[in-house]
Design a protein around this motif. Structure first.
Motif, mmCIF file in Angstrom:
data_model
loop_
_atom_site.group_PDB
_atom_site.id
_atom_site.type_symbol
_atom_site.label_atom_id
_atom_site.label_comp_id
_atom_site.label_asym_id
_atom_site.label_seq_id
_atom_site.Cartn_x
_atom_site.Cartn_y
_atom_site.Cartn_z
ATOM 1 N N ASP A 1 -10.020 -6.882 -3.193
ATOM 2 C CA ASP A 1 -9.544 -6.041 -2.093
ATOM 3 C C ASP A 1 -9.881 -4.584 -2.393
ATOM 4 O O ASP A 1 -9.204 -3.941 -3.201
ATOM 5 C CB ASP A 1 -8.031 -6.222 -1.935
ATOM 6 N N PRO B 1 0.797 -1.229 0.000
ATOM 7 C CA PRO B 1 0.000 0.000 0.000
ATOM 8 C C PRO B 1 0.835 1.288 0.000
ATOM 9 O O PRO B 1 0.478 2.250 -0.680
ATOM 10 C CB PRO B 1 -0.836 -0.107 1.280
ATOM 11 N N ARG C 1 -6.422 2.203 -4.407
ATOM 12 C CA ARG C 1 -5.039 2.670 -4.610
ATOM 13 C C ARG C 1 -4.618 2.533 -6.079
ATOM 14 O O ARG C 1 -4.046 3.450 -6.657
ATOM 15 C CB ARG C 1 -4.081 1.891 -3.711
ATOM 16 N N GLU D 1 -9.399 -1.808 -0.881
ATOM 17 C CA GLU D 1 -8.314 -0.839 -0.657
ATOM 18 C C GLU D 1 -7.312 -0.877 -1.804
ATOM 19 O O GLU D 1 -6.835 0.157 -2.258
ATOM 20 C CB GLU D 1 -7.635 -1.094 0.684
#
Length: 192
Positions: free
Chosen positions: A94, A10, A100, A96
């Motif tokens: 996912d 991340p 991103r 997230e």
């Protein structure tokens, strides 16, 4: 340099949301190891505007710093990307990662728009024939599985050409960006 790195971390993805950082990474992949002064000259930026971005890229492990001694005996920091290729890892399940990666791709598209616009002003611009180096297009089609396989093979080949052709000063420096995405077929949705 060696190998391909899959970027899923991340913090690394967040670092690549910046167009400046993407440009730095792309330039280091093309030019190998560079000082801040060389990098600034190549990017058309002030060296002082790059230190923060290089520190952030180094912090997340996308760029490494090598302290060298110049011929005149003075120390000089030089920066590099240690892999031959960086690829963003997509994880559709996912949320997230999806958010991103979407921000990184939005940044890629901003760079593509900038590169395309500047391409018209380049001394070596060519818009037709086998030496063409300025394109902008969008296509939409129903791709059968064999067609999708062919498109992916061609995109993979383009990616391979760009990875192999990074070193040296021969030829015109070019950038390529593309998006391949499934789109919803709203033809059966009725009026809306």
């Amino acid at each position: 340099m060696s190998g391909t790195r899959s970027i899923i971390d991340p913090e690394q993805l967040n670092a690549l949301v910046s167009t400046v950082r993407q440009d730095i990474v792309d330039t280091l992949l093309v030019r190998d190891e560079m000082s801040v002064r060389e990098l600034a000259r190549h990017l058309g930026a002030r060296p002082s505007s790059l230190y923060y971005h290089l520190a952030e890229l180094e912090r997340v492990g996308l760029v490494v710093r090598h302290d060298r001694t110049r011929l005149d005996g003075r120390p000089e920091a030089r920066y590099a990307v240690e892999e031959d290729r960086l690829e963003i890892a997509y994880r559709p399940a996912d949320p997230e990662n999806v958010a991103r990666v979407t921000r990184v791709v939005r940044s890629i598209l901003r760079l593509a728009e900038r590169d395309f616009t500047r391409g018209f002003e380049h001394e070596d611009v060519s818009v037709e024939g086998p030496a063409r180096n300025l394109w902008g297009a969008r296509g939409k089609a129903r791709l059968a599985p064999r067609d999708l396989e062919r498109v992916n093979a061609l995109l993979g080949e383009i990616s391979d050409v760009f990875s192999r052709a990074r070193s040296g000063d021969e030829g015109t420096l070019c950038a390529v960006s593309w998006v391949l995405a499934p789109v919803a077929d709203r033809s059966d949705a009725g009026p809306g």
